[in-house]
Design a protein around this motif. Structure first.
Motif, PDB file in Angstrom:
ATOM      1  N   LEU A 121       0.848  -1.190   0.000  1.00  0.00           N
ATOM      2  CA  LEU A 121       0.000   0.000   0.000  1.00  0.00           C
ATOM      3  C   LEU A 121       0.888   1.245   0.000  1.00  0.00           C
ATOM      4  O   LEU A 121       1.826   1.339   0.784  1.00  0.00           O
ATOM      5  CB  LEU A 121      -0.882   0.004   1.257  1.00  0.00           C
ATOM      6  N   THR A 122       0.608   2.188  -0.896  1.00  0.00           N
ATOM      7  CA  THR A 122       1.362   3.434  -0.918  1.00  0.00           C
ATOM      8  C   THR A 122       0.628   4.466  -0.072  1.00  0.00           C
ATOM      9  O   THR A 122      -0.543   4.771  -0.331  1.00  0.00           O
ATOM     10  CB  THR A 122       1.528   3.957  -2.361  1.00  0.00           C
ATOM     11  N   ILE A 123       1.303   4.963   0.944  1.00  0.00           N
ATOM     12  CA  ILE A 123       0.724   5.966   1.842  1.00  0.00           C
ATOM     13  C   ILE A 123       1.325   7.304   1.463  1.00  0.00           C
ATOM     14  O   ILE A 123       2.536   7.506   1.561  1.00  0.00           O
ATOM     15  CB  ILE A 123       1.030   5.642   3.325  1.00  0.00           C
ATOM     16  N   SER A 124       0.486   8.227   1.035  1.00  0.00           N
ATOM     17  CA  SER A 124       0.930   9.555   0.629  1.00  0.00           C
ATOM     18  C   SER A 124       0.273  10.570   1.551  1.00  0.00           C
ATOM     19  O   SER A 124      -0.946  10.750   1.528  1.00  0.00           O
ATOM     20  CB  SER A 124       0.538   9.815  -0.824  1.00  0.00           C
ATOM     21  N   VAL A 125       1.081  11.229   2.367  1.00  0.00           N
ATOM     22  CA  VAL A 125       0.591  12.163   3.382  1.00  0.00           C
ATOM     23  C   VAL A 125       1.020  13.574   3.004  1.00  0.00           C
ATOM     24  O   VAL A 125       2.172  13.800   2.639  1.00  0.00           O
ATOM     25  CB  VAL A 125       1.171  11.796   4.774  1.00  0.00           C
ATOM     26  N   GLU A 126       0.085  14.517   3.107  1.00  0.00           N
ATOM     27  CA  GLU A 126       0.414  15.916   2.847  1.00  0.00           C
ATOM     28  C   GLU A 126       0.508  16.659   4.172  1.00  0.00           C
ATOM     29  O   GLU A 126      -0.347  16.503   5.049  1.00  0.00           O
ATOM     30  CB  GLU A 126      -0.643  16.581   1.965  1.00  0.00           C
ATOM     31  N   VAL A 127       1.562  17.460   4.304  1.00  0.00           N
ATOM     32  CA  VAL A 127       1.751  18.262   5.502  1.00  0.00           C
ATOM     33  C   VAL A 127       0.860  19.501   5.394  1.00  0.00           C
ATOM     34  O   VAL A 127       0.883  20.210   4.383  1.00  0.00           O
ATOM     35  CB  VAL A 127       3.235  18.685   5.665  1.00  0.00           C
ATOM     36  N   GLU A 175      -1.663  22.785  10.204  1.00  0.00           N
ATOM     37  CA  GLU A 175      -1.842  22.136  11.500  1.00  0.00           C
ATOM     38  C   GLU A 175      -2.280  20.704  11.281  1.00  0.00           C
ATOM     39  O   GLU A 175      -3.470  20.427  11.134  1.00  0.00           O
ATOM     40  CB  GLU A 175      -2.868  22.895  12.344  1.00  0.00           C
ATOM     41  N   GLY A 176      -1.327  19.815  11.219  1.00  0.00           N
ATOM     42  CA  GLY A 176      -1.628  18.410  11.072  1.00  0.00           C
ATOM     43  C   GLY A 176      -1.189  17.851   9.729  1.00  0.00           C
ATOM     44  O   GLY A 176      -0.358  18.430   9.026  1.00  0.00           O
ATOM     45  N   PHE A 177      -1.814  16.715   9.380  1.00  0.00           N
ATOM     46  CA  PHE A 177      -1.438  15.979   8.187  1.00  0.00           C
ATOM     47  C   PHE A 177      -2.692  15.439   7.528  1.00  0.00           C
ATOM     48  O   PHE A 177      -3.630  15.031   8.206  1.00  0.00           O
ATOM     49  CB  PHE A 177      -0.510  14.814   8.560  1.00  0.00           C
ATOM     50  N   SER A 178      -2.707  15.426   6.214  1.00  0.00           N
ATOM     51  CA  SER A 178      -3.853  14.933   5.458  1.00  0.00           C
ATOM     52  C   SER A 178      -3.509  13.587   4.845  1.00  0.00           C
ATOM     53  O   SER A 178      -2.517  13.448   4.130  1.00  0.00           O
ATOM     54  CB  SER A 178      -4.215  15.935   4.360  1.00  0.00           C
ATOM     55  N   TRP A 179      -4.362  12.599   5.134  1.00  0.00           N
ATOM     56  CA  TRP A 179      -4.219  11.270   4.544  1.00  0.00           C
ATOM     57  C   TRP A 179      -5.583  10.591   4.570  1.00  0.00           C
ATOM     58  O   TRP A 179      -6.329  10.715   5.552  1.00  0.00           O
ATOM     59  CB  TRP A 179      -3.201  10.428   5.322  1.00  0.00           C
ATOM     60  N   ALA A 180      -5.899   9.889   3.518  1.00  0.00           N
ATOM     61  CA  ALA A 180      -7.143   9.121   3.401  1.00  0.00           C
ATOM     62  C   ALA A 180      -8.360  10.009   3.671  1.00  0.00           C
ATOM     63  O   ALA A 180      -9.258   9.643   4.436  1.00  0.00           O
ATOM     64  CB  ALA A 180      -7.124   7.905   4.333  1.00  0.00           C
ATOM     65  N   ASP A 181      -8.376  11.190   3.051  1.00  0.00           N
ATOM     66  CA  ASP A 181      -9.497  12.129   3.166  1.00  0.00           C
ATOM     67  C   ASP A 181      -9.821  12.498   4.611  1.00  0.00           C
ATOM     68  O   ASP A 181     -10.971  12.717   4.980  1.00  0.00           O
ATOM     69  CB  ASP A 181     -10.757  11.553   2.487  1.00  0.00           C
ATOM     70  N   ARG A 182      -8.784  12.573   5.426  1.00  0.00           N
ATOM     71  CA  ARG A 182      -8.967  12.910   6.844  1.00  0.00           C
ATOM     72  C   ARG A 182      -7.762  13.710   7.315  1.00  0.00           C
ATOM     73  O   ARG A 182      -6.657  13.543   6.808  1.00  0.00           O
ATOM     74  CB  ARG A 182      -9.082  11.607   7.642  1.00  0.00           C
ATOM     75  N   THR A 183      -7.964  14.582   8.291  1.00  0.00           N
ATOM     76  CA  THR A 183      -6.860  15.333   8.886  1.00  0.00           C
ATOM     77  C   THR A 183      -6.446  14.643  10.173  1.00  0.00           C
ATOM     78  O   THR A 183      -7.293  14.329  11.026  1.00  0.00           O
ATOM     79  CB  THR A 183      -7.280  16.791   9.172  1.00  0.00           C
ATOM     80  N   TRP A 184      -5.145  14.419  10.310  1.00  0.00           N
ATOM     81  CA  TRP A 184      -4.586  13.721  11.460  1.00  0.00           C
ATOM     82  C   TRP A 184      -3.715  14.695  12.243  1.00  0.00           C
ATOM     83  O   TRP A 184      -3.072  15.560  11.676  1.00  0.00           O
ATOM     84  CB  TRP A 184      -3.744  12.538  11.003  1.00  0.00           C
ATOM     85  N   GLY A 185      -3.656  14.515  13.540  1.00  0.00           N
ATOM     86  CA  GLY A 185      -2.873  15.405  14.392  1.00  0.00           C
ATOM     87  C   GLY A 185      -1.383  15.126  14.358  1.00  0.00           C
ATOM     88  O   GLY A 185      -0.581  16.015  14.627  1.00  0.00           O
TER      89      GLY A 185
END
Length: 140
Positions: free
Chosen positions: A95-101, A104-114
């Motif tokens: 699985l390729t995990i692509s996270v955007e900074v 405030e936080g990080f975006s991955w899988a159509d959700r914002t993470w802390g």
């Protein structure tokens, strides 16, 4: 016996004046105001550094920190500053995990993470250091 070893052995017989002259010859500066026994060790260190190289900057910084804060202090791990818009990519079990900074936080899988660690735990199902999971820190 190597030339370096001969130089190190010769330090034991140098007078304080000769030690200061040796320091000046090696460093091109006035020696520190320390007892001859310590100056002898400093000169020996400089001779060895010339032959073998000095300590890595990371080790030197850690030694300076321990000298300042004491040996029981927690090690300092410099934080990597991630600018918004940076993309972190990691492959995990196909699985390729692509996270955007974000600001405030990080975006991955159509959700914002802390935090990156939250994402790493979600992906792996185990406790992971997020920065380590995404390759932002060494494994040391």
């Amino acid at each position: 016996m190597s030339r370096l070893q001969e130089q190190l052995d010769a330090l034991a017989s140098l007078s304080p004046v000769q030690l200061r002259e040796k320091w000046n010859c090696i460093e091109g500066s006035t020696p520190p105001s320390v007892p001859p026994s310590l100056l002898r060790r400093l000169v020996a260190q400089r001779l060895q550094e010339r032959r073998h190289g000095s300590l890595p900057a990371r080790v030197t910084r850690e030694l300076a920190r321990v000298a300042k804060d004491g040996p029981g202090a927690d090690p300092v791990h410099p934080r990597l500053e991630l600018t918004p818009g940076t993309r972190l990519v990691r492959e995990w079990n196909g699985l390729t995990i692509s996270v955007e900074v974000l600001e405030e936080g990080f975006s991955w899988a159509d959700r914002t993470w802390g935090s990156l660690s939250e994402i790493a735990r979600h992906v792996t199902g185990a406790h992971w250091s997020g920065p380590r999971f995404f390759g932002l820190t060494s494994n040391v």
